[in-house]
Motif scaffolding. Structure first.
Motif, PDB file in Angstrom:
ATOM      1  N   GLU A 352       0.843  -1.189   0.000  1.00 45.65           N
ATOM      2  CA  GLU A 352       0.000   0.000   0.000  1.00 45.65           C
ATOM      3  C   GLU A 352       0.878   1.238   0.000  1.00 45.65           C
ATOM      4  O   GLU A 352       2.067   1.180   0.322  1.00 45.65           O
ATOM      5  N   GLY A 353       0.270   2.357  -0.365  1.00 44.28           N
ATOM      6  CA  GLY A 353       1.023   3.604  -0.386  1.00 44.28           C
ATOM      7  C   GLY A 353       0.601   4.483  -1.547  1.00 44.28           C
ATOM      8  O   GLY A 353      -0.391   4.214  -2.228  1.00 44.28           O
ATOM      9  N   ALA A 354       1.369   5.525  -1.770  1.00 41.30           N
ATOM     10  CA  ALA A 354       1.071   6.460  -2.853  1.00 41.30           C
ATOM     11  C   ALA A 354       2.350   7.094  -3.351  1.00 41.30           C
ATOM     12  O   ALA A 354       3.332   7.223  -2.619  1.00 41.30           O
ATOM     13  N   GLY A 355       2.319   7.472  -4.610  1.00 42.26           N
ATOM     14  CA  GLY A 355       3.425   8.200  -5.207  1.00 42.26           C
ATOM     15  C   GLY A 355       2.865   9.244  -6.154  1.00 42.26           C
ATOM     16  O   GLY A 355       1.982   8.940  -6.967  1.00 42.26           O
ATOM     17  N   VAL A 356       3.331  10.476  -6.036  1.00 42.73           N
ATOM     18  CA  VAL A 356       2.810  11.575  -6.866  1.00 42.73           C
ATOM     19  C   VAL A 356       3.973  12.373  -7.447  1.00 42.73           C
ATOM     20  O   VAL A 356       4.923  12.710  -6.733  1.00 42.73           O
ATOM     21  N   LEU A 357       3.893  12.652  -8.735  1.00 45.46           N
ATOM     22  CA  LEU A 357       4.870  13.513  -9.400  1.00 45.46           C
ATOM     23  C   LEU A 357       4.260  14.874  -9.677  1.00 45.46           C
ATOM     24  O   LEU A 357       3.063  14.985  -9.970  1.00 45.46           O
ATOM     25  N   LEU A 358       5.088  15.900  -9.603  1.00 51.33           N
ATOM     26  CA  LEU A 358       4.692  17.239 -10.031  1.00 51.33           C
ATOM     27  C   LEU A 358       5.311  17.452 -11.401  1.00 51.33           C
ATOM     28  O   LEU A 358       6.537  17.516 -11.538  1.00 51.33           O
ATOM     29  N   LEU A 359       4.480  17.501 -12.424  1.00 47.39           N
ATOM     30  CA  LEU A 359       4.944  17.739 -13.789  1.00 47.39           C
ATOM     31  C   LEU A 359       4.686  19.198 -14.168  1.00 47.39           C
ATOM     32  O   LEU A 359       3.649  19.764 -13.816  1.00 47.39           O
TER      33      LEU A 359
END
Length: 540
Positions: A352-359
């Motif tokens: 489980e978890g999350a990953g987010v990029l700022l493009l």
């Protein structure tokens, strides 16, 4: 096309959509103020059938001819219109002529939209993560480099009766300071992970309050997906329903849908650009990243938050995957459970978890002085169109996806020297991907380094091999963006007894390695035959 007669007539007096506004005598105070209200009423009330029937009639009503001479499509000459209608009835082929005249303006508009524009470049300027190895990108990656595993025994609930009792479970998480308390008590964890990781990505990217106040929020969007959505919220609602619907969480429906994490983050930030989610099992995050980048390339946005999140380590989630017979049962050695390409592999491990990029669009990022992690080059999607859970026996869909990604991005195959593989530790999936990679890059003059995604290898976001193999479609992309910036790639662990046809010289070894990344490829494949490949490179 006309509007309905009678009370709806004021709508017919609206100025043209295609023509120039013309002056006319103002309506009386009460009548003029009432027009907008009647317009809303006509669209929402019981007059909709009458309104629609006159729309479909494709000709003005009699009363309209004697009106002020305006229609929804410009100035209307009643007498000439009558002559045209009589001519239309008298000519067998006139119908086609009238239709071609009606379609011509639309064709011209479509042609004008196909103007060539300069290619806009997309860069990564921030990252946010929520993982079993930590919630800061640098700390998270440092543990990967050390070979630390994020797989352990499940503690959230009693799973002693399950054949699988291990997962990449987040032991310590708090949304304090990131999510309002009134929401944190009601939201599913996958949403809390999105909000937290999304805001961390902004913080990591140097988007302060001052920077935020200067952003054009109509050109900022959020595209963060989830494979499973709010499973806990939905499960709790089912349990409450056993007593009475009155006991159900009033937010159970919206908080269970996969799009609501993106929606709530956008509401929190006030970002009014594209906002939706994509759900393609383990390929979810790649799909979201690629589509988010395309919004920037097409000139629709300047900034996008994108990635994925899942939180399915609950009884129904674990039980469902156990029923699929997809999970590793190496309960005695959790840290060695996920072992892609090893002959002793016995399935993937949930995580489980999350990953987010700022493009960001390159020039936009440069104007605000943002640090650039890497540059997005392109990518592609394909479908195996073969089986729900098994890859195509010839690896056709994977090969096609990689080839299309290279073509779309204009990258030469010999420039790819780092692959973040999907590699979920399943018997057939690992080998088909390896064979596809050798097919596409086996003749590269320079050594190709392959590793599996550290951290969630969960076939829907899961926890891959080690939390060092954190695979999750969600975290693989974050990993190789850090690798590009630092020049270090994390090791592959648990590859103790490789398959006979697997060349370990193509793999990262059991220790971290220094690598000058030219172009990095990240693969993610999901149940349903969804394939995705995206390419990043150092910004130059």
């Amino acid at each position: 096309m006309s509007v309905a007669c009678g009370e709806e007539r004021p709508m017919g007096r609206r100025s043209s959509f295609h023509g120039r506004r013309r002056r006319r005598a103002p309506l009386s105070g009460s009548e003029g103020q009432g027009v907008p209200k009647r317009l809303i009423s006509a669209l929402r009330g019981s007059r909709i059938p009458g309104l629609m029937s006159s729309f479909l009639a494709l000709e003005p009503c009699a009363e309209f001819y004697s009106s002020s001479g305006f229609s929804l499509f410009g100035q209307w000459n009643a007498e000439s219109t009558r002559r045209q209608r009589r001519a239309a009835h008298s000519s067998p082929s006139s119908g086609k002529k009238v239709m071609s005249i009606a379609m011509q303006p639309e064709t011209e508009v479509a042609q004008k939209k196909r103007m060539q524009t300069k290619q806009r470049r997309v860069v990564v300027t921030g990252m946010g993560v929520v993982t079993p190895l930590g919630h800061d990108p640098d700390i998270f990656y440092e543990k990967l480099l050390e070979g630390v595993s994020g797989i352990s025994e499940i503690e959230t609930f009693d799973c002693s009766s399950y054949p699988t009792r291990i997962a990449g479970e987040i032991k310590s998480f708090s949304s304090d300071g990131w999510v309002a308390p009134k929401f944190s008590k009601r939201m599913d964890k996958f949403m809390l992970y999105i909000l937290t990781a999304g805001k961390k990505a902004l913080e990591n990217g140097g988007v302060t309050e001052d920077v935020m106040s200067q952003l054009d929020k109509a050109r900022c969007g959020v595209l963060i997906g989830s494979a499973m959505g709010g499973m806990t919220v939905f499960n709790d609602a089912i349990e409450a329903l056993r007593i009475s619907y009155k006991k159900m969480n009033p937010f159970c429906v919206p908080f269970a849908t996969t799009n609501m994490g993106s929606a709530m983050l956008a509401m929190d930030l006030g970002w009014m650009g594209p906002n939706y989610s994509i759900s393609t099992a383990c390929a979810t995050s790649n799909f979201c990243i690629l589509n988010a980048a395309h919004h920037i390339v097409r000139g629709e946005t300047d900034v996008m938050l994108c990635g994925g999140s899942d939180a399915a380590i609950i009884p129904i989630g674990l039980g469902g995957f156990v029923a699929c017979r997809a999970l590793s049962q190496r309960n005695a050695d959790p840290t060695e459970a996920s072992r892609p390409w090893d002959v002793d592999r016995d399935g993937f491990v949930m995580g489980e978890g999350a990953g987010v990029l700022l493009l960001e669009e390159l020039e936009h990022a440069k104007r605000r002085g943002a640090e650039i992690y890497a540059e997005f080059l392109g990518g592609s999607f394909t479908c195996d169109a073969y089986h729900m859970t098994e890859p195509h026996p010839e690896g056709t869909g994977i090969i096609l996806c990689i080839e299309k990604a290279l073509a779309e991005s204009g990258v030469a195959r010999e420039d790819v020297n780092y692959v973040n593989a999907h590699a979920t530790s399943t018997p057939s999936g690992d080998l088909k991907e390896y064979q596809a990679l050798i097919h596409c890059f086996g003749q590269n003059p320079e050594e190709l380094l392959v590793l599996w995604k550290p951290l969630l290898q969960y076939r829907h976001g899961s926890l891959h091999k080690m939390y060092k193999v954190v695979r999750y479609p969600v975290l693989g992309f974050a990993i190789f963006n850090v690798a590009i910036r630092t020049g270090w790639v994390h090791p592959n662990i648990n590859l103790d007894n490789p398959e006979e046809n697997v060349d370990v010289n193509k793999m990262v070894g059991s220790k971290k390695e220094r690598l000058d990344v030219k172009v990095a490829l990240s693969n993610s494949f999901g149940f349903g035959g969804h394939n995705s490949s995206i390419l990043f490179a150092p910004y130059k």
